[in-house]
Design a protein around this motif. Sequence first.
Motif, PDB file in Angstrom:
ATOM      1  N   GLU A  45      -6.978   3.066   1.553  1.00  0.00           N
ATOM      2  CA  GLU A  45      -7.119   4.418   2.097  1.00  0.00           C
ATOM      3  C   GLU A  45      -6.588   4.530   3.517  1.00  0.00           C
ATOM      4  N   GLN A  46      -6.504   3.424   4.239  1.00  0.00           N
ATOM      5  CA  GLN A  46      -6.024   3.450   5.620  1.00  0.00           C
ATOM      6  C   GLN A  46      -4.498   3.474   5.706  1.00  0.00           C
ATOM      7  N   LYS A  47      -3.830   3.295   4.589  1.00  0.00           N
ATOM      8  CA  LYS A  47      -2.371   3.209   4.616  1.00  0.00           C
ATOM      9  C   LYS A  47      -1.724   4.595   4.489  1.00  0.00           C
ATOM     10  N   ASP A  48      -0.439   4.679   4.891  1.00  0.00           N
ATOM     11  CA  ASP A  48       0.294   5.937   4.794  1.00  0.00           C
ATOM     12  C   ASP A  48       0.660   6.216   3.341  1.00  0.00           C
ATOM     13  N   ASP A  49       1.107   7.443   3.064  1.00  0.00           N
ATOM     14  CA  ASP A  49       1.358   7.867   1.682  1.00  0.00           C
ATOM     15  C   ASP A  49       2.463   7.056   1.005  1.00  0.00           C
ATOM     16  N   VAL A  50       3.521   6.710   1.746  1.00  0.00           N
ATOM     17  CA  VAL A  50       4.613   5.935   1.148  1.00  0.00           C
ATOM     18  C   VAL A  50       4.126   4.538   0.772  1.00  0.00           C
ATOM     19  N   SER A  51       3.354   3.916   1.654  1.00  0.00           N
ATOM     20  CA  SER A  51       2.811   2.585   1.363  1.00  0.00           C
ATOM     21  C   SER A  51       1.918   2.630   0.127  1.00  0.00           C
ATOM     22  N   LYS A  52       1.117   3.685   0.016  1.00  0.00           N
ATOM     23  CA  LYS A  52       0.244   3.825  -1.155  1.00  0.00           C
ATOM     24  C   LYS A  52       1.075   3.917  -2.437  1.00  0.00           C
ATOM     25  N   GLU A  53       2.175   4.674  -2.356  1.00  0.00           N
ATOM     26  CA  GLU A  53       3.040   4.838  -3.522  1.00  0.00           C
ATOM     27  C   GLU A  53       3.665   3.498  -3.919  1.00  0.00           C
ATOM     28  N   ILE A  54       4.098   2.720  -2.924  1.00  0.00           N
ATOM     29  CA  ILE A  54       4.677   1.394  -3.184  1.00  0.00           C
ATOM     30  C   ILE A  54       3.638   0.483  -3.829  1.00  0.00           C
ATOM     31  N   ILE A  55       2.420   0.488  -3.287  1.00  0.00           N
ATOM     32  CA  ILE A  55       1.342  -0.340  -3.839  1.00  0.00           C
ATOM     33  C   ILE A  55       1.080   0.013  -5.291  1.00  0.00           C
ATOM     34  N   ASN A  56       1.059   1.308  -5.594  1.00  0.00           N
ATOM     35  CA  ASN A  56       0.795   1.744  -6.972  1.00  0.00           C
ATOM     36  C   ASN A  56       1.893   1.274  -7.926  1.00  0.00           C
ATOM     37  N   ILE A  57       3.144   1.316  -7.475  1.00  0.00           N
ATOM     38  CA  ILE A  57       4.256   0.854  -8.310  1.00  0.00           C
ATOM     39  C   ILE A  57       4.146  -0.656  -8.552  1.00  0.00           C
ATOM     40  N   LEU A  58       3.845  -1.407  -7.502  1.00  0.00           N
ATOM     41  CA  LEU A  58       3.679  -2.860  -7.640  1.00  0.00           C
ATOM     42  C   LEU A  58       2.547  -3.190  -8.608  1.00  0.00           C
ATOM     43  N   THR A  86      14.625 -12.405  -8.746  1.00  0.00           N
ATOM     44  CA  THR A  86      13.661 -11.413  -9.239  1.00  0.00           C
ATOM     45  C   THR A  86      13.381 -10.353  -8.182  1.00  0.00           C
ATOM     46  N   LEU A  87      13.245 -10.812  -6.947  1.00  0.00           N
ATOM     47  CA  LEU A  87      12.924  -9.910  -5.842  1.00  0.00           C
ATOM     48  C   LEU A  87      14.051  -8.904  -5.632  1.00  0.00           C
ATOM     49  N   LYS A  88      15.281  -9.396  -5.567  1.00  0.00           N
ATOM     50  CA  LYS A  88      16.418  -8.539  -5.245  1.00  0.00           C
ATOM     51  C   LYS A  88      16.871  -7.699  -6.440  1.00  0.00           C
ATOM     52  N   GLU A 138      13.350  -4.983  -5.907  1.00  0.00           N
ATOM     53  CA  GLU A 138      14.072  -4.147  -4.936  1.00  0.00           C
ATOM     54  C   GLU A 138      14.785  -2.992  -5.629  1.00  0.00           C
ATOM     55  N   ASN A 139      15.472  -3.284  -6.731  1.00  0.00           N
ATOM     56  CA  ASN A 139      16.170  -2.225  -7.461  1.00  0.00           C
ATOM     57  C   ASN A 139      15.203  -1.180  -7.994  1.00  0.00           C
ATOM     58  N   MET A 140      14.044  -1.627  -8.470  1.00  0.00           N
ATOM     59  CA  MET A 140      13.038  -0.707  -8.998  1.00  0.00           C
ATOM     60  C   MET A 140      12.535   0.240  -7.912  1.00  0.00           C
ATOM     61  N   ARG A 169      13.966   0.972  -5.032  1.00  0.00           N
ATOM     62  CA  ARG A 169      15.055   1.839  -4.551  1.00  0.00           C
ATOM     63  C   ARG A 169      15.275   3.007  -5.506  1.00  0.00           C
ATOM     64  N   GLU A 170      15.133   2.740  -6.808  1.00  0.00           N
ATOM     65  CA  GLU A 170      15.340   3.776  -7.819  1.00  0.00           C
ATOM     66  C   GLU A 170      14.173   4.759  -7.857  1.00  0.00           C
ATOM     67  N   MET A 171      12.946   4.232  -7.807  1.00  0.00           N
ATOM     68  CA  MET A 171      11.761   5.081  -7.943  1.00  0.00           C
ATOM     69  C   MET A 171      11.394   5.795  -6.644  1.00  0.00           C
ATOM     70  N   MET A 172      11.885   5.260  -5.500  1.00  0.00           N
ATOM     71  CA  MET A 172      11.566   5.871  -4.203  1.00  0.00           C
ATOM     72  C   MET A 172      12.866   6.104  -3.430  1.00  0.00           C
ATOM     73  N   LYS A 173      13.713   6.894  -4.030  1.00  0.00           N
ATOM     74  CA  LYS A 173      15.045   7.149  -3.462  1.00  0.00           C
ATOM     75  C   LYS A 173      14.943   7.629  -2.007  1.00  0.00           C
ATOM     76  N   GLY A 174      15.747   6.983  -1.147  1.00  0.00           N
ATOM     77  CA  GLY A 174      15.802   7.388   0.246  1.00  0.00           C
ATOM     78  C   GLY A 174      14.678   6.836   1.111  1.00  0.00           C
ATOM     79  N   LYS A 175      13.707   6.174   0.486  1.00  0.00           N
ATOM     80  CA  LYS A 175      12.567   5.652   1.260  1.00  0.00           C
ATOM     81  C   LYS A 175      12.563   4.131   1.349  1.00  0.00           C
TER      82      LYS A 175
END
Length: 300
Positions: free
Chosen positions: A218-231, A275-277, A281-283, A285-291
């Motif tokens: 809950e302390q994280k910013d919205d973009v970080s939360k979105e990244i965490i959810n994708i992971l 795997t990382l790159k 990373e590709n996932m 970049r695709e799911m969070m275009k521009g971020k």
Amino acid sequence: MKNYSISIKETTNPTILKFETDQFITQHESFEFNNIDEAKSSPLAQQLFYLPFVKKVYISGNFIAIERYNIVEWKDVQDEVATQIEDYLNSGGAVVTSSEAKKKVPVTVYAESTPNPSVLKFVANKKLVTKYHEFTSIDETAYAPLANKLFHFPFVKSVFMEENFVSITKFDVADWNDITMELREFIRSYIENGEAIINSDAPEVKQKSDQHLDEQYEQKDDVSKEIINILEEYVKPAVASDGGNIEFQSYDPQEKKVKVILQGACSGCPSSTFTLKNGIENMLREMMKGKVETVEAING
């Protein structure tokens, strides 16, 4: 005093609800009670049978499952029941009395290869831990008796535990063909004897509780939360099947860079960079275009 928190989980049977604890309440033992007379060995189950809608009580590992009569719907009483169980456990109430003989439970453990040739995954038919734990030396195992014992094998370099498996990283001096059977049998016997795997009152366990992790999230910013959810949804299940784990570390909006921590079989794995790159990373970049532009492992 242990500090338990309860989370409510639905099951495929609408009359049965699971109340999961963030710590183990039995040592890999399971109990089923059909009425209050059968529950003489469990003060907790007896208390639950005083609720008029309770038909059966199951206690196992890190959860209490309750089957209800049709006089109520779970949505009307589940929060109250969860609070009652949580208060009971936090008051130090006994789950199953010590007069109940400690008995061995049949355990199977099989070894599974991982993409990392230095790591083997030992999978059990029992839930071992409620949260992941990683140990890179014996100095870190004060709260983890199983990991401590594993480090007494001279060829064990690091230990990672999650859910129902233990991933072991070996030193290059040893060959898996020579040590796999010994490790598998040791882990199987250890679990079967009901020995403690993680001490539930350790501060490291509390730091990994659902409540603590939710507060961090809950302390994280919205973009970080979105990244965490994708992971969590797309990446973690895949790396767990390979005996590893990935944790979000940070997000830099200026550089559009995500930093992660690789654990278990993923840490130091020759294929982890690929795997990382090419995967994560590709996932992102695709799911969070521009971020997101790059993903970097701070330990791999």
